[in-house]
Design a protein around this motif. Structure first.
Motif, PDB file in Angstrom:
ATOM      1  N   ASP A 490     -21.513  46.662 -34.289  1.00 53.15           N
ATOM      2  CA  ASP A 490     -21.488  47.888 -33.483  1.00 53.15           C
ATOM      3  C   ASP A 490     -22.598  47.797 -32.440  1.00 53.15           C
ATOM      4  O   ASP A 490     -23.782  47.869 -32.757  1.00 53.15           O
ATOM      5  N   VAL A 491     -22.195  47.625 -31.192  1.00 50.09           N
ATOM      6  CA  VAL A 491     -23.148  47.567 -30.088  1.00 50.09           C
ATOM      7  C   VAL A 491     -22.770  48.602 -29.036  1.00 50.09           C
ATOM      8  O   VAL A 491     -22.964  48.391 -27.836  1.00 50.09           O
ATOM      9  N   GLY A 492     -22.259  49.741 -29.492  1.00 52.57           N
ATOM     10  CA  GLY A 492     -21.892  50.808 -28.573  1.00 52.57           C
ATOM     11  C   GLY A 492     -23.105  51.422 -27.899  1.00 52.57           C
ATOM     12  O   GLY A 492     -24.137  51.648 -28.536  1.00 52.57           O
ATOM     13  N   ASP A 493     -22.982  51.689 -26.605  1.00 55.98           N
ATOM     14  CA  ASP A 493     -24.009  52.386 -25.834  1.00 55.98           C
ATOM     15  C   ASP A 493     -25.385  51.729 -25.942  1.00 55.98           C
ATOM     16  O   ASP A 493     -26.385  52.365 -26.299  1.00 55.98           O
ATOM     17  N   ILE A 494     -25.447  50.442 -25.633  1.00 54.11           N
ATOM     18  CA  ILE A 494     -26.747  49.750 -25.609  1.00 54.11           C
ATOM     19  C   ILE A 494     -27.100  49.289 -24.194  1.00 54.11           C
ATOM     20  O   ILE A 494     -28.085  48.573 -23.993  1.00 54.11           O
ATOM     21  N   GLY A 495     -26.295  49.684 -23.191  1.00 49.66           N
ATOM     22  CA  GLY A 495     -26.603  49.355 -21.804  1.00 49.66           C
ATOM     23  C   GLY A 495     -26.277  47.932 -21.399  1.00 49.66           C
ATOM     24  O   GLY A 495     -26.950  47.360 -20.534  1.00 49.66           O
ATOM     25  N   LEU A 496     -25.230  47.358 -21.967  1.00 49.63           N
ATOM     26  CA  LEU A 496     -24.873  45.971 -21.640  1.00 49.63           C
ATOM     27  C   LEU A 496     -24.570  45.793 -20.151  1.00 49.63           C
ATOM     28  O   LEU A 496     -25.053  44.858 -19.507  1.00 49.63           O
ATOM     29  N   GLY A 497     -23.732  46.673 -19.613  1.00 49.95           N
ATOM     30  CA  GLY A 497     -23.335  46.539 -18.225  1.00 49.95           C
ATOM     31  C   GLY A 497     -22.473  45.300 -17.989  1.00 49.95           C
ATOM     32  O   GLY A 497     -22.249  44.491 -18.896  1.00 49.95           O
ATOM     33  N   SER A 498     -22.015  45.129 -16.770  1.00 49.51           N
ATOM     34  CA  SER A 498     -21.151  43.990 -16.436  1.00 49.51           C
ATOM     35  C   SER A 498     -21.851  42.661 -16.678  1.00 49.51           C
ATOM     36  O   SER A 498     -21.272  41.715 -17.226  1.00 49.51           O
ATOM     37  N   PHE A 499     -23.117  42.568 -16.279  1.00 49.65           N
ATOM     38  CA  PHE A 499     -23.844  41.316 -16.424  1.00 49.65           C
ATOM     39  C   PHE A 499     -24.032  40.956 -17.897  1.00 49.65           C
ATOM     40  O   PHE A 499     -23.937  39.791 -18.284  1.00 49.65           O
ATOM     41  N   GLY A 500     -24.293  41.941 -18.736  1.00 48.01           N
ATOM     42  CA  GLY A 500     -24.465  41.690 -20.165  1.00 48.01           C
ATOM     43  C   GLY A 500     -23.201  41.131 -20.798  1.00 48.01           C
ATOM     44  O   GLY A 500     -23.251  40.181 -21.584  1.00 48.01           O
ATOM     45  N   PHE A 501     -22.034  41.698 -20.423  1.00 45.21           N
ATOM     46  CA  PHE A 501     -20.764  41.188 -20.944  1.00 45.21           C
ATOM     47  C   PHE A 501     -20.505  39.771 -20.446  1.00 45.21           C
ATOM     48  O   PHE A 501     -20.006  38.907 -21.187  1.00 45.21           O
ATOM     49  N   LEU A 502     -20.837  39.520 -19.175  1.00 48.49           N
ATOM     50  CA  LEU A 502     -20.631  38.192 -18.609  1.00 48.49           C
ATOM     51  C   LEU A 502     -21.461  37.149 -19.356  1.00 48.49           C
ATOM     52  O   LEU A 502     -20.963  36.066 -19.694  1.00 48.49           O
ATOM     53  N   GLU A 503     -22.740  37.471 -19.628  1.00 47.96           N
ATOM     54  CA  GLU A 503     -23.615  36.537 -20.336  1.00 47.96           C
ATOM     55  C   GLU A 503     -23.165  36.333 -21.783  1.00 47.96           C
ATOM     56  O   GLU A 503     -23.244  35.228 -22.324  1.00 47.96           O
ATOM     57  N   ALA A 504     -22.692  37.392 -22.422  1.00 51.73           N
ATOM     58  CA  ALA A 504     -22.197  37.272 -23.797  1.00 51.73           C
ATOM     59  C   ALA A 504     -20.960  36.382 -23.841  1.00 51.73           C
ATOM     60  O   ALA A 504     -20.797  35.540 -24.738  1.00 51.73           O
ATOM     61  N   LEU A 505     -20.087  36.550 -22.843  1.00 49.94           N
ATOM     62  CA  LEU A 505     -18.855  35.773 -22.785  1.00 49.94           C
ATOM     63  C   LEU A 505     -19.132  34.279 -22.658  1.00 49.94           C
ATOM     64  O   LEU A 505     -18.430  33.438 -23.246  1.00 49.94           O
ATOM     65  N   LYS A 506     -20.172  33.919 -21.922  1.00 50.58           N
ATOM     66  CA  LYS A 506     -20.504  32.507 -21.724  1.00 50.58           C
ATOM     67  C   LYS A 506     -20.863  31.802 -23.033  1.00 50.58           C
ATOM     68  O   LYS A 506     -20.741  30.574 -23.139  1.00 50.58           O
TER      69      LYS A 506
END
Length: 619
Positions: A490-506
């Protein structure tokens, strides 16, 4: 034009009417039991429950040579006859009267693995009449709670709608007992009650006589406030002390004297012990000051319960000394408690005065902490110093599996927990679930925590760091941690933003074990959709994804759809509610149909628009 009844239908109706009109008519029973099996089986679904009950009570011992024994309680103190065909009829009656009782109509539990299916053999006759008696209790309580009512509880009339359900309505004048009164339902059906919920209006001395046939296993008590309630309840508890396994208090106001009286009444006759396994007080008030200690009766109750498995004192306005007394009682006890819940109490500092010995000396502390599996300290106003004290206590809980510290401002105190996990990382301990929701953690602290957790011999099943303002920097470490074998995240509402998702995806390049993930409220945009698409491809066991309120644009739908096409089709729940495209989709049903065709199972997709204003999680 109404359908003309057949001769068989008319005969069945006549038999049912005959059973209802006479309390004792042994001739009709002998005739019914001698019917050919196909006629007997056809008769049962047409009988009202009260008539079927009479038939069941007079069932011959050797009827069809196809029956087994049903026990009136978990001790087997009395046996009743069961027949498979009658049990089928009882099951049908129960499902028809309470169609939703056995259905799990709850929101998706994003964090827990589904429990393995167990196949329980139920006594449907017992289940039916227990539910019926509870319905009678609820109806009678409405009358008993009226200020104008001062009569006997047993004389309160059962509503016609309930009488109609069992087939009594219209036949009361032909019955020897007045089944319109609550007392007769208790006398007739109390023997089937194992689990009951009682409001304060029924916790009076009279209830003991009304429920004298009960062998209660589970009792929930609500709104206890006055001495009259406690006196009546204590008599009922003492009456069922041999069989009672679980007792729960909700919305009660309990003084120390009340608590002492209740605990004393649970002891078995002539024995200084009790058989209660689960004791719970929730959303109640236990009158005490911050300097108050645990009531003597409760302390004795905890130390004499050889069968105690769980203790819940949640949202009870407890202070630190009370919680300290609970902990000290458990240290002195020889019970093997597995679950302790002290959540939603202001107990900061409750562990500070304890001088913990080394974990190698933990055998001297009794069995309670060593046997503890679940510790819930959610919303207890814990701070940094409490985290340090807790770290010392955790060393004496070798079998702990689940720790919940959510909604506590432990801030830098997470360092103590990181130190604890570092110490145990090389051991084969059963720790599986960690909840750190809304603990005011920083990104660097969580990065360090994820690094330590990734080195553990046995990886966690569940981790929640929801509602901590971590920012996009957490993206890459989060992606790496996903590859370590976590099952629910559960990582809801932690401020990932677009860049955070992009880095996680890599970081995702191999097969994942993840089954449940909550990434909601992270403003991920199109990158959140790409993350979902990659996730379903790399996680063959993924069951549920909550991606609501991520500001995903219209093109996200095709991105997610392509991922579903390439996946292995295990996804069951996909929450996309509150995203930008939800107000732009012209044909929602066509989108849902396309998504569902990709699933091996029936895929439940939520596309509801955001309520009122667009989502904004900025403070």
């Amino acid at each position: 034009m109404a359908e003309v009844p057949s001769l068989v239908d008319l005969c069945v109706a006549t038999v049912a009417d005959e059973l209802l009109q006479r309390d004792k008519n042994h001739d009709i029973f002998s005739v019914i039991f001698e019917l050919p099996s196909e006629l007997f089986d056809a008769l049962l679904p047409h009988l009202p429950p009260f008539a079927l009950q009479k038939l069941h009570e007079n069932l011959p011992v050797d009827f069809r040579d196809n029956f087994d024994c049903a026990y009136d309680d978990n001790r087997g103190c009395r046996k009743r006859r069961r027949c498979s065909i009658l049990d089928t009829a009882w099951r049908a009656f129960y499902k028809a009267r309470w169609p939703g009782n056995d259905e799990q109509k709850q929101a998706v539990n994003w964090l827990n693995k589904p429990a393995e299916k167990t196949y329980e053999i139920r006594d449907w006759q017992q289940t039916y009449w227990e539910a019926h008696l509870q319905e009678c209790v609820d109806a009678v309580a409405e009358t008993a709670l009226l200020p104008s009512y001062d009569g006997s509880i047993g004389d309160i009339r059962i509503p016609d709608v309930i009488l109609g359900h069992i087939g009594c309505k219209g036949h009361l004048t032909n019955l020897t007992c007045n089944y319109s009164d609550f007392s007769h339902h208790c006398q007739q059906f109390g023997v089937y009650a194992r689990h009951l919920r009682l409001p304060n209006a029924l916790c009076v001395a009279e209830i003991c006589d009304l429920l004298q046939n009960c062998k209660l296993i589970n009792l929930e008590v609500q709104w206890i406030k006055y001495i009259d309630h406690v006196e009546g309840l204590c008599k009922l508890l003492n009456q069922n002390s041999e069989t009672l396994k679980s007792i729960e208090f909700m919305h009660c106001k309990l003084s120390s004297a009340f608590v002492n009286a209740i605990c004393d009444s649970l002891h078995m006759k002539d024995l200084q012990t009790h058989g209660v396994e689960h004791f719970s007080i929730k959303r109640s008030s236990i009158f005490q000051t911050d300097s108050s200690h645990i009531p003597v009766g409760l302390a004795s109750f905890l130390t004499t319960g050889r069968s105690m498995q769980s203790l819940t004192l949640s949202d009870d306005h407890l202070g630190r000394n009370f919680a300290r007394g609970i902990f000290n009682s458990l240290l002195d006890a020889s019970i093997s408690i597995s679950r302790l819940d002290l959540s939603e109490n202001n107990i900061s500092g409750f562990l500070s005065q304890h001088r913990w010995k080394s974990s190698s000396c933990s055998l001297e502390l009794g069995k309670s902490l060593q046997s503890l599996r679940v510790l819930n300290l959610r919303c207890c106003n814990l701070v940094r110093e409490d985290a340090y004290s807790l770290k010392q206590a955790l060393g004496h809980m070798p079998y702990l599996q689940n720790l919940d510290l959510s909604d506590n401002s432990i801030e830098d105190g997470i360092g103590s927990l990181i130190s604890y996990f570092t110490e145990i990382s090389g051991r084969d301990l059963p720790f599986t679930d960690l909840n750190l929701e809304n603990c005011e953690l920083t990104c660097n602290q969580v990065i360090e925590l994820l690094g330590v957790l990734s080195t553990m011999n046995k990886q966690l099943n569940m981790l929640s760091i929801k509602d901590n303002r971590l920012g996009s920097k957490i993206g890459a470490p989060l992606g790496k941690y996903l590859c370590c074998g976590i099952i629910a995240l559960d990582v809801g509402d932690i401020g990932l933003g677009s860049f955070g998702f992009l880095e996680a995806l890599k970081q995702i390049s191999k097969e994942l074990k993840i089954a449940y993930i909550n990434i909601s409220n992270n403003k991920g945009g199109i990158e959140a959709a790409k993350f979902i698409s990659s996730l379903v491809k790399h996680a063959p066991k993924i069951i549920a994804i909550d991606a609501s309120y991520n500001l995903m644009p219209m093109e996200s739908l095709s991105e997610i759809s392509s991922g579903l096409k390439a996946s292995k089709g295990k996804l069951e729940h996909l929450d996309l509610a509150g995203n930008s495209f939800c107000t732009q989709v012209a044909d929602v049903e066509s989108v849902l149909a396309e998504y569902r065709t990709h699933g091996q199972f029936s895929l439940n997709v939520s596309l509801s628009a955001a309520s009122n204003a667009p989502y904004d999680n900025d403070p």
